[in-house]
Design a protein around this motif. Structure first.
Motif, PDB file in Angstrom:
ATOM      1  N   ALA A   1      47.502  57.384  63.250  1.00 40.30           N
ATOM      2  CA  ALA A   1      46.466  56.607  64.346  1.00 40.30           C
ATOM      3  C   ALA A   1      46.807  56.570  66.019  1.00 40.30           C
ATOM      4  O   ALA A   1      48.183  57.441  66.100  1.00 40.30           O
ATOM      5  N   SER A   2      46.347  57.176  66.697  1.00 41.97           N
ATOM      6  CA  SER A   2      46.105  57.382  68.368  1.00 41.97           C
ATOM      7  C   SER A   2      45.778  56.182  69.376  1.00 41.97           C
ATOM      8  O   SER A   2      45.724  55.266  68.661  1.00 41.97           O
ATOM      9  N   ARG A   3      46.606  56.517  70.048  1.00 42.29           N
ATOM     10  CA  ARG A   3      45.951  55.365  71.158  1.00 42.29           C
ATOM     11  C   ARG A   3      44.342  54.594  71.449  1.00 42.29           C
ATOM     12  O   ARG A   3      44.063  53.859  71.396  1.00 42.29           O
ATOM     13  N   LYS A   4      43.496  55.475  70.532  1.00 44.77           N
ATOM     14  CA  LYS A   4      42.277  55.494  70.983  1.00 44.77           C
ATOM     15  C   LYS A   4      41.736  54.107  69.836  1.00 44.77           C
ATOM     16  O   LYS A   4      41.262  53.231  69.723  1.00 44.77           O
TER      17      LYS A   4
ATOM     18  N   ASP B   1      41.411  50.406  69.466  1.00 47.32           N
ATOM     19  CA  ASP B   1      39.999  50.704  68.719  1.00 47.32           C
ATOM     20  C   ASP B   1      40.157  48.965  67.932  1.00 47.32           C
ATOM     21  O   ASP B   1      39.497  48.283  67.119  1.00 47.32           O
ATOM     22  N   ALA B   2      41.434  48.834  67.701  1.00 52.06           N
ATOM     23  CA  ALA B   2      41.681  47.646  66.649  1.00 52.06           C
ATOM     24  C   ALA B   2      42.049  46.586  67.309  1.00 52.06           C
ATOM     25  O   ALA B   2      41.974  45.598  67.134  1.00 52.06           O
TER      26      ALA B   2
ATOM     27  N   GLY C   1      51.049  55.666  61.246  1.00 47.35           N
ATOM     28  CA  GLY C   1      51.591  56.375  62.189  1.00 47.35           C
ATOM     29  C   GLY C   1      52.812  56.642  62.542  1.00 47.35           C
ATOM     30  O   GLY C   1      53.882  55.699  62.317  1.00 47.35           O
ATOM     31  N   ARG C   2      52.891  57.411  63.298  1.00 52.36           N
ATOM     32  CA  ARG C   2      54.214  56.994  64.318  1.00 52.36           C
ATOM     33  C   ARG C   2      55.007  56.276  65.043  1.00 52.36           C
ATOM     34  O   ARG C   2      54.027  55.513  66.056  1.00 52.36           O
ATOM     35  N   THR C   3      55.791  55.287  65.174  1.00 49.62           N
ATOM     36  CA  THR C   3      56.179  54.201  65.872  1.00 49.62           C
ATOM     37  C   THR C   3      55.958  54.159  67.400  1.00 49.62           C
ATOM     38  O   THR C   3      56.051  53.540  67.956  1.00 49.62           O
ATOM     39  N   ALA C   4      56.564  55.363  67.868  1.00 46.11           N
ATOM     40  CA  ALA C   4      57.663  55.753  68.814  1.00 46.11           C
ATOM     41  C   ALA C   4      55.784  56.484  69.536  1.00 46.11           C
ATOM     42  O   ALA C   4      56.239  55.151  71.323  1.00 46.11           O
ATOM     43  N   GLU C   5      54.940  56.464  69.327  1.00 51.74           N
ATOM     44  CA  GLU C   5      53.472  56.610  69.586  1.00 51.74           C
ATOM     45  C   GLU C   5      52.806  56.413  70.037  1.00 51.74           C
ATOM     46  O   GLU C   5      52.111  56.346  70.302  1.00 51.74           O
ATOM     47  N   VAL C   6      52.570  54.820  69.015  1.00 53.11           N
ATOM     48  CA  VAL C   6      51.290  54.066  68.514  1.00 53.11           C
ATOM     49  C   VAL C   6      52.218  52.793  69.547  1.00 53.11           C
ATOM     50  O   VAL C   6      51.231  51.903  70.370  1.00 53.11           O
TER      51      VAL C   6
END
Length: 292
Positions: free
Chosen positions: A50-53, A57-58, A218-223
């Motif tokens: 998952a990304s920032r976008k 959206d969520a 996805g990556r916890t540190a990223e999302v």
């Protein structure tokens, strides 16, 4: 030369799991995925990164679903969530196998975990039409008035699911948030997300309205930082974040005064209680004159 033809080697179909947003299963807008392995390092599947976008959206989907879910009767919410438990029970063998592969448990241990997750979902569903009796009150006042304190959901809750518990931990942090009328965006365990993703297939075939529970992988540190700083998220549970990241998430959450749930220990291991449900409730006090 043998008349028996050599059977061709069959290649297995490797599945790539998607996100669960607004009741649908979109791919990550980034187009990325990552390999999910079992406890021995063997390939299990691919999961969306998952990304920032996707996080945004969520949150939009959760906000859109909030009015309908929080406005439903408590009895109705309880019945909807109990239906999820019925479907989980029907797929208990599947969840047992997935928990066993993900967490490296023995057959009996994995079965016990799957059963505990189902039982915990039922336990929280049963509180849907009872929690107001615990949190609400009719207050004594000196005057010709009725004075009531009524619990109300906080809104959109971001949840970082426990890393080590792929199913029981997930249920333990999601169910208490939605049973009181909140909608959630949950980031599943980065290392073992598949049982949580399989649970989204249950949600999609149940009566839970789209957007009430949104699941990212996805990556916890990223999302997680994007969820913590999102101005339309009202509360965040940082249970699954490592301590260093949890500190940063709490700081980011302060920007719009989010409620931050940060248990001192892995409370999901313990028997369920009221604490998590009460953490996502606010109190509204209403005055009303007596008489005609």
């Amino acid at each position: 030369m043998s008349d028996t033809a050599t059977a061709p080697t069959r290649l297995s179909v490797r599945k790539t799991y998607k996100l669960y947003i607004g009741g649908a299963f979109p791919r990550s807008e980034s187009g990325r995925s990552y390999v999910v392995t079992d406890h021995k390092g063997g390939f299990l599947a691919n999961a969306a990164l998952a990304s920032r976008k996707d996080a945004r959206d969520a949150v939009v989907a959760a906000r859109k679903a909030f009015a309908g879910w929080s406005g439903a009767t408590a009895y109705n919410r309880g019945q909807v969530l109990y239906r999820v438990a019925e479907l989980l029970e029907g797929r208990r063998a599947q969840f047992t196998a997935e928990v066993r592969a993900a967490e490296g448990l023995g057959a009996r241990q994995a079965e016990a975990v799957a059963e505990a997750a189902i039982d915990r979902w039922v336990w929280y569903a049963g509180w849907a039409d009872k929690i107001a009796q615990v949190r609400g009150a009719a207050n004594p006042v000196a005057g010709p008035f009725f004075n009531f304190s009524l619990p109300e959901p906080s809104g959109v809750v971001a949840v970082i699911a426990p890393e080590a518990s792929s199913l029981l931990g997930f249920v333990s942090v999601v169910a208490p948030a939605v049973v009181t009328g909140n909608t959630v965006v949950v980031l599943a365990s980065e290392r073992c997300p598949l049982p949580a993703v399989s649970l989204t297939e249950v949600l999609a075939t149940s009566d839970v309205p789209g957007g009430v529970i949104n699941v990212l992988t996805g990556r916890t540190a990223e999302v997680a930082p994007w969820l913590a700083s999102h101005m339309d998220v009202n509360a965040i549970d940082v249970t699954g974040a490592p301590d260093s990241l949890a500190d940063d998430l709490a700081v980011a959450a302060a920007e719009n005064l989010k409620r931050v749930l940060r248990p001192a220990a892995e409370d999901w291991i313990q028997p369920p209680g009221l604490k998590r449900m009460l953490a996502y409730l606010e109190t509204k006090t209403v005055w009303h004159p007596t008489g005609t």
